[in-house]
Design a protein around this motif. Structure first.
Motif, PDB file in Angstrom:
ATOM      1  N   ASN A  68      42.209  38.574  50.979  1.00  0.00           N
ATOM      2  CA  ASN A  68      41.941  38.873  52.388  1.00  0.00           C
ATOM      3  C   ASN A  68      43.197  38.589  53.232  1.00  0.00           C
ATOM      4  O   ASN A  68      43.583  39.411  54.086  1.00  0.00           O
ATOM      5  N   ILE A  92      38.128  46.646  57.376  1.00  0.00           N
ATOM      6  CA  ILE A  92      38.451  45.895  56.156  1.00  0.00           C
ATOM      7  C   ILE A  92      37.535  44.674  56.012  1.00  0.00           C
ATOM      8  O   ILE A  92      37.147  44.297  54.895  1.00  0.00           O
ATOM      9  N   GLU A  94      34.468  44.479  56.521  1.00  0.00           N
ATOM     10  CA  GLU A  94      33.221  44.861  55.827  1.00  0.00           C
ATOM     11  C   GLU A  94      33.346  44.700  54.316  1.00  0.00           C
ATOM     12  O   GLU A  94      32.411  44.298  53.643  1.00  0.00           O
ATOM     13  N   HIS A  95      34.525  45.042  53.804  1.00  0.00           N
ATOM     14  CA  HIS A  95      34.720  44.953  52.349  1.00  0.00           C
ATOM     15  C   HIS A  95      34.779  43.500  51.894  1.00  0.00           C
ATOM     16  O   HIS A  95      34.269  43.154  50.823  1.00  0.00           O
ATOM     17  N   PHE A  98      31.355  42.076  51.911  1.00  0.00           N
ATOM     18  CA  PHE A  98      30.661  42.497  50.690  1.00  0.00           C
ATOM     19  C   PHE A  98      31.040  41.567  49.515  1.00  0.00           C
ATOM     20  O   PHE A  98      30.177  41.082  48.789  1.00  0.00           O
ATOM     21  N   ASP A 114      31.252  47.624  41.324  1.00  0.00           N
ATOM     22  CA  ASP A 114      31.323  47.656  42.790  1.00  0.00           C
ATOM     23  C   ASP A 114      32.532  46.867  43.291  1.00  0.00           C
ATOM     24  O   ASP A 114      33.213  47.295  44.226  1.00  0.00           O
ATOM     25  N   GLN A 118      36.504  48.284  45.394  1.00  0.00           N
ATOM     26  CA  GLN A 118      36.915  47.916  46.756  1.00  0.00           C
ATOM     27  C   GLN A 118      38.389  48.259  47.044  1.00  0.00           C
ATOM     28  O   GLN A 118      38.757  48.558  48.167  1.00  0.00           O
ATOM     29  N   LEU A 121      38.761  51.900  48.055  1.00  0.00           N
ATOM     30  CA  LEU A 121      38.044  52.117  49.318  1.00  0.00           C
ATOM     31  C   LEU A 121      38.888  51.583  50.479  1.00  0.00           C
ATOM     32  O   LEU A 121      39.017  52.231  51.527  1.00  0.00           O
ATOM     33  N   MET A 122      39.502  50.410  50.283  1.00  0.00           N
ATOM     34  CA  MET A 122      40.286  49.818  51.378  1.00  0.00           C
ATOM     35  C   MET A 122      41.612  50.548  51.600  1.00  0.00           C
ATOM     36  O   MET A 122      41.997  50.794  52.744  1.00  0.00           O
ATOM     37  N   LYS A 125      41.066  53.747  53.533  1.00  0.00           N
ATOM     38  CA  LYS A 125      40.663  53.526  54.933  1.00  0.00           C
ATOM     39  C   LYS A 125      41.847  53.039  55.760  1.00  0.00           C
ATOM     40  O   LYS A 125      42.014  53.435  56.915  1.00  0.00           O
TER      41      LYS A 125
END
Ligand code: ADP
Ligand code: ASP
Ligand code: MG
Length: 440
Positions: A68, A92, A94-95, A98, A114, A118, A121-122, A125
């Protein structure tokens, strides 16, 4: 329409992402831009999954926090205005929320997939946030809406084609589409992936599905080199390869391409270009149906190979013996890479040991079975290799000091493969670099 895929290093720093934006806006051709996760992210996600699988939640939490922090710094440098940074941080967050929720629930393999998703997906975005800030019109296409694999984990090209064309038809006004590499949905509808390095495969599947003018694979090196640059000091880029040559190199260990990434492009006749994000004007490698020239182009090596020898006096003059052997491998969905036979024995290699015990148990019904683990396949690849002058002499002279366990030649006109103990992989690649290419 073309496909441009950018790997982990190509998006791994904020300034690189800026370069990627410049590359995708360099020409007017509509394009689907396929992005990997930022370099290092998928490895971190694998570690998080491993910690959770081992029940080490504290370690997983530390790994999530570290990741993070990396993303927070990345956003600070990627974007300029406070508004854009805040908006991106919300996305970000949100990920990471999760990932933090996963810490609290019981871990399983579906959840692990899943976690692994990530990264892509990140990255997509964040890239979209950057294009947004720059005022570059684009659309984010979620790969999970069209990239599917069946129960055998094979991509369903027909359905990918249909779904993707429906999505593109809904947005005819757009010129730049951004999507995730690597991730897919499986037959159960769960999030899954195309295995490590799979973004190349995503790009080639997408290129095939949309009948792209070209599939550009942008990475951190100026194309396919004649030898593994991680292992051998002096290597040179190859300008032109045929699909067959590239597929053999990818399959036999040239990490620049995912092992399965050539077939969709080859099947649908889409040229593939390997290009360097850091040197966008370097020639790179063009991969098409034609080989361009006759002769050895490159060598590559693949680790983690197990050799299996089945010895049986009953094989003598027996037809049907090989069929029975192959049926065992078929039953356990384990593909064979190399095979050599003598009158009383057959040796073959596999790279997937997940059903090894069962395979051996069944093979023992045919004769004595011997195993050699920790082997490596070194492949010498080129068009019509046998026509290269003195190639076999040069090859065998250069490996005089290597304890070669198997040799395979003649299966295809593009390949000579050697099986050597993994401990000799580096030395084999080095001696071949000198013996075949005259490079030290
Ligand atoms: P990306 O993140 O862009 O997908 P990869 O790390 O997967 O990049 O692949 C590029 C790397 O492949 C290069 O940096 C290089 O070290 C490695 N590589 C291995 N063999 C070869 C080869 N024969 N030619 C070029 N690169 C190779
Ligand atoms: N991010 C994935 C990996 O590291 C897929 C890719 O980069 O091609 O394996
Ligand atoms: Mg890769």
């Amino acid at each position: 329409m073309k496909v441009m895929k950018f790997g982990g290093t190509s998006v791994g720093k904020p300034e690189r992402m800026h370069d990627v934006a410049a590359l995708v806006t360099r020409d007017e051709e509509p394009k689907i831009v396929v992005l990997s996760a930022l370099s290092g992210t998928t490895n971190s996600l694998v570690e998080i999954g491993n910690s959770l699988a081992a029940g080490e939640r504290g370690a997983a939490k530390d790994q999530i926090d570290k990741l993070n922090a990396h993303y927070q710094n990345f956003i600070s440098e990627l974007l300029v205005t406070k508004e854009a940074k805040d908006a991106c941080r919300v996305i970000i967050a949100e990920h990471f929320e999760f990932l933090n929720i996963i810490l609290k629930i019981s871990f399983n393999e579906a959840l692990n997939k899943d976690i692994l998703a990530q990264g892509e997906l990140m990255s997509t975005k964040m890239f979209s946030c950057y294009l947004e800030e720059k005022g570059i019109d684009h659309l984010l296409l979620p790969a999970l809406d069209f990239m599917t694999i069946d129960t055998y984990e094979e991509p369903q090209i027909g359905s990918i084609k249909v779904k993707l064309s429906q999505l593109l038809n809904q947005h005819k006004d757009k010129k730049i589409f951004i999507t995730q590499g690597y991730i897919s949905r499986n037959a159960r509808g769960e999030v899954d992936n195309l295995k490590r390095g799979g973004s190349d495969y995503s790009a080639s599947l997408i290129a095939a599905a949309i009948n792209a003018s070209v599939c550009e694979i942008w990475t951190d090196i100026d194309g396919m080199h004649n030898n593994d640059p991680r292992i051998v000091q002096k290597t040179v880029a190859i300008e032109q390869l045929s699909f067959d040559e590239a597929a053999e190199l990818a399959y036999f260990g040239a990490k620049i391409l995912h092992p399965a990434s050539i077939w969709p492009a080859q099947h649908y006749k889409i040229p593939v270009k390997l290009l360097n994000t850091m040197q966008p004007d370097a020639k790179g490698t063009l991969i098409t149906e034609e080989a361009g020239s006759v002769g050895v182009k490159a060598v590559a090596a693949k680790d983690g190979i197990t050799a299996i020898k089945i010895k049986s006096s009953r094989m003598l003059l027996a037809y049907g013996f090989l069929r029975k052997v192959f049926e065992v491998f078929e039953k356990y969905r384990t593909s064979i890479d190399m095979i050599t036979t003598s009158e009383v024995a057959v040796s073959l290699t596999i790279d997937n040991n997940s059903s090894l015990k069962e395979i051996i148990r069944e093979l023992e019904a045919f004769g004595t079975v011997e195993l050699d683990k920790e082997q490596a396949i070194v492949s010498i690849v080129g068009n019509e290799i046998g026509q290269t002058e003195h190639i076999l002499r040069k090859l065998f002279e250069s490996i005089a000091d290597i304890p070669v366990r198997m040799v395979s030649y003649g299966g295809s006109p593009h390949n000579v493969s050697l099986l050597v103990p993994a401990a000799y992989k580096t030395k084999t690649l080095q001696v071949l670099n000198k013996g075949i290419f005259g490079l030290d």
